[in-house]
Enzyme design. Sequence first.
Site, PDB file in Angstrom:
ATOM      1  N   LYS A 129      30.381  56.695  41.062  1.00  0.00           N
ATOM      2  CA  LYS A 129      28.918  56.568  41.073  1.00  0.00           C
ATOM      3  C   LYS A 129      28.258  57.157  42.322  1.00  0.00           C
ATOM      4  O   LYS A 129      27.190  57.747  42.242  1.00  0.00           O
ATOM      5  CB  LYS A 129      28.522  55.103  40.933  1.00  0.00           C
ATOM      6  CG  LYS A 129      28.950  54.495  39.598  1.00  0.00           C
ATOM      7  CD  LYS A 129      28.471  53.071  39.489  1.00  0.00           C
ATOM      8  CE  LYS A 129      29.131  52.346  38.352  1.00  0.00           C
ATOM      9  NZ  LYS A 129      28.565  51.038  38.093  1.00  0.00           N
ATOM     10  N   ALA A 181      28.474  46.144  44.642  1.00  0.00           N
ATOM     11  CA  ALA A 181      27.616  45.395  43.723  1.00  0.00           C
ATOM     12  C   ALA A 181      26.602  44.557  44.515  1.00  0.00           C
ATOM     13  O   ALA A 181      25.432  44.452  44.130  1.00  0.00           O
ATOM     14  CB  ALA A 181      28.465  44.500  42.825  1.00  0.00           C
TER      15      ALA A 181
HETATM   16  P1  ATR Z   1      32.281  45.881  44.240  1.00  0.00           P
HETATM   17  O1  ATR Z   1      32.011  47.358  44.133  1.00  0.00           O
HETATM   18  O2  ATR Z   1      32.740  45.262  42.948  1.00  0.00           O
HETATM   19  O3  ATR Z   1      31.157  45.152  44.887  1.00  0.00           O
HETATM   20  P2  ATR Z   1      33.654  45.796  46.764  1.00  0.00           P
HETATM   21  O4  ATR Z   1      32.679  46.787  47.311  1.00  0.00           O
HETATM   22  O5  ATR Z   1      35.094  45.959  47.097  1.00  0.00           O
HETATM   23  O6  ATR Z   1      33.585  45.755  45.180  1.00  0.00           O
HETATM   24  O7  ATR Z   1      33.159  44.331  47.219  1.00  0.00           O
HETATM   25  C1  ATR Z   1      33.885  43.168  46.965  1.00  0.00           C
HETATM   26  C2  ATR Z   1      33.106  41.971  47.506  1.00  0.00           C
HETATM   27  O8  ATR Z   1      33.887  40.796  47.285  1.00  0.00           O
HETATM   28  C3  ATR Z   1      32.852  42.042  49.003  1.00  0.00           C
HETATM   29  O9  ATR Z   1      31.668  41.335  49.291  1.00  0.00           O
HETATM   30  C4  ATR Z   1      34.088  41.307  49.549  1.00  0.00           C
HETATM   31  O10 ATR Z   1      33.936  40.772  50.856  1.00  0.00           O
HETATM   32  P3  ATR Z   1      34.255  41.693  52.148  1.00  0.00           P
HETATM   33  O11 ATR Z   1      33.065  42.581  52.331  1.00  0.00           O
HETATM   34  O12 ATR Z   1      34.451  40.729  53.237  1.00  0.00           O
HETATM   35  O13 ATR Z   1      35.517  42.468  51.806  1.00  0.00           O
HETATM   36  C5  ATR Z   1      34.188  40.185  48.550  1.00  0.00           C
HETATM   37  N1  ATR Z   1      35.541  39.603  48.523  1.00  0.00           N
HETATM   38  C6  ATR Z   1      36.638  40.181  48.019  1.00  0.00           C
HETATM   39  N2  ATR Z   1      37.711  39.351  48.177  1.00  0.00           N
HETATM   40  C7  ATR Z   1      37.244  38.242  48.795  1.00  0.00           C
HETATM   41  C8  ATR Z   1      37.843  37.030  49.260  1.00  0.00           C
HETATM   42  N3  ATR Z   1      39.157  36.783  49.078  1.00  0.00           N
HETATM   43  N4  ATR Z   1      37.052  36.115  49.856  1.00  0.00           N
HETATM   44  C9  ATR Z   1      35.729  36.344  50.023  1.00  0.00           C
HETATM   45  N5  ATR Z   1      35.098  37.463  49.625  1.00  0.00           N
HETATM   46  C10 ATR Z   1      35.851  38.412  49.033  1.00  0.00           C
END
Ligand code: ATR
Length: 327
Positions: free
Chosen positions: A99, A183
């Site tokens: 995207k 997202a």
């Molecule tokens: P997407 O495009 O689906 O938003 P992403 O950009 O990888 O995917 O974002 C994932 C989100 O989930 C982020 O806010 C991430 O937090 P970080 O910015 O700290 O990485 C959050 N996330 C993923 N795993 C997590 C976990 N175990 N605990 C808390 N937040 C998590």
Amino acid sequence: MIGPGLRKSSFELCGRLAYNLRVSGPFAQAINATTRYCAVYGYPIKHSASPAMQNAGIAELGLNWRYLAFEVHPNELREAIAGAKAMNYIGLNLTVPHKLLAVDIVDEKHKSAASWGAVNTIRFEGKDPSGEWRPLREFPDSPREVRSHGFNTDADAITRALREDLGVEPAGKRVLLLGAGGAGRTAGLKMASENVAELFLVNRTQAKAEQLAAEISERYPNARVKTDYPKTNVDLVLNATSLGLKSTDLLPFDESRFSLRQTAAVYDMIYRPAETSLLKAAKSAGCHTANGLGMLLYQGARALEIWTGQAAPLVAMRSALEQNVYG
Ligand code: ATR
């Protein structure tokens, strides 16, 4: 040696196959030389529910179109878009990780793509004899000049899902947004653009929440954004983290700092599983809830409208989507 009898039976077999394809699939017409195509590109792509949803919409509209899915490596995205353009495809959808990359590839950016910095829908357009660009569906023969026009239908799908699936109109509401990844960024900017009263941003990596808050404040100077949990009640909690995809995942917020009793509604952008532990806990706390299936539906429905110029058949698309995702 192939005798006439054999030739006849293989001919009959082909006829039977075409007949079966015609009657067993949702399409009124079998594929022929005038069939037009749309597709989704992603990497990976096998999980995509878009072909089921879009082909149901296409069939309902009675179009001799098909919607395909292709695994396209990001290094080959430019060539893959050029290929679809050369073959007079009606349009494309792009999913992870294409995207952001596509913003610099498309020939023309719609204001939705420029505004959200991402392209999830491309419409191919041809130049008519008067020099105007028109959707390729309007050209029965290949026009001499074709361009790719990039749109974003994801951001509007968030607010449509909140309105139609949860009954929440974001304007004037206090919103707690969990997550500041891809997202979360779109959701945060969209909420600010909808004039929420106050936006609370919480993310595991605090620096990313701060960065998003700064971007929101720069683009929407009147927005009230805090990178902390709300001390009092909010109207909506929006989960944009990936926590909840696995059944063993913890809740996506710190229970010592926030309680679901502080909110009236919870929207989880996750749609598989249908009920995450967040949604389960929210229901027990008496909140209105909805999962992310609506976002998937509304972004796809808008893409189909951009390609066809007709209202998307939402009932058929939703039912195909639910069947594909939940069985
Ligand atoms: P997407 O495009 O689906 O938003 P992403 O950009 O990888 O995917 O974002 C994932 C989100 O989930 C982020 O806010 C991430 O937090 P970080 O910015 O700290 O990485 C959050 N996330 C993923 N795993 C997590 C976990 N175990 N605990 C808390 N937040 C998590």
